[in-house]
Write a protein that holds these residues in place. Structure first.
Motif, PDB file in Angstrom:
ATOM      1  N   LYS A 102      25.247  -4.951  -3.978  1.00 26.76           N
ATOM      2  CA  LYS A 102      24.866  -6.142  -4.752  1.00 26.76           C
ATOM      3  C   LYS A 102      23.685  -5.839  -5.667  1.00 26.76           C
ATOM      4  N   LYS A 115      23.856  -5.663  -9.872  1.00 27.50           N
ATOM      5  CA  LYS A 115      22.930  -6.461 -10.675  1.00 27.50           C
ATOM      6  C   LYS A 115      22.141  -5.571 -11.628  1.00 27.50           C
ATOM      7  N   SER A 147      29.465   0.329  -6.174  1.00 24.55           N
ATOM      8  CA  SER A 147      28.845  -0.527  -7.191  1.00 24.55           C
ATOM      9  C   SER A 147      29.313  -0.140  -8.591  1.00 24.55           C
TER      10      SER A 147
END
Length: 219
Positions: free
Chosen positions: A8, A12, A94
């Motif tokens: 996460k 971001k 990611s």
């Protein structure tokens, strides 16, 4: 920090860096719009087979331009920093998630503009959009994995082209066949084999990335 939290955080970070610079996605959008417009000026009107094949060729090169920078733009200092604070699985996951999101946005813009410029009737719109959705995930997962491998080599650009060719060509053929069935409005059960193979390829590629990338990252 759990793997989920790391993923996460890294996603971001990717979005924030892209939002600050904007030059990469703006360049890709310019490539998409200009390529489609040049094709329109060259062909004016195309038959359904050419319409479908041309769309996937445009998306293929757009995905290469969008995703090739995933690891190639990372300098050694930043890679060492990531190595010290996150796991290798979180990094590759990611990157895949971010590139999937990027490809979905680009694909939505491309299919909308392409359909306006080259007016063509799609028999099964839902299944055609499904093929675009799966194709975006496929391009993102394959090129992210190959970008990670190529980044460790000196001649990374050439290596990425060599490694991606045997993987992306069968994938592209499946996508063209699947989307062509949707374009012709054939019964959906005709395309279930292609759909199953595409989903299986995505699962295999993502699983292989999670297994192999930690060994590569240690180098």
């Amino acid at each position: 920090m759990s793997t989920f939290s790391q993923v996460k955080f890294l996603v971001k970070k990717e979005i924030l860096l892209e939002w600050r610079s904007k030059y990469a996605i703006n360049g890709i959008l310019l490539y998409l719009v200009s390529t489609i417009f040049v094709c329109f000026l060259s062909f004016k009107k195309v038959d359904p087979i050419t319409w479908n094949a041309l769309f996937w060729i445009i998306m293929l090169f757009a995905s290469v331009n969008a995703i090739a920078k995933s690891f190639l733009q990372e300098n050694k200092g930043r890679q060492l920093y990531y190595y010290s604070i996150t796991s290798a699985k979180a990094i590759i996951l990611s990157k895949i998630i971010y590139n999937v999101l990027l490809m979905l946005i680009l694909s939505a813009i491309a299919i909308a503009f392409y359909s306006i410029v080259f007016k063509n009737q799609i028999g099964d719109v839902v299944f055609y959009l499904l093929s675009v959705f799966i194709g975006s995930i496929s391009f993102a997962s394959v090129f992210t994995m190959i970008s990670g491998i190529a980044a460790k080599a000196n001649n990374s650009g050439a290596l990425m082209a060599i490694l991606s060719f045997p993987v992306i060509i069968p994938l592209l053929m499946l996508l063209i066949k699947f989307s062509k069935n949707a374009m012709d409005g054939l019964q959906r059960d005709v395309s279930l084999d292609e759909l199953g193979v595409l989903i299986a390829i995505n699962i295999v590629v993502i699983t292989a990335s999670l297994i192999l990338f930690p060994f590569l990252w240690k180098e």
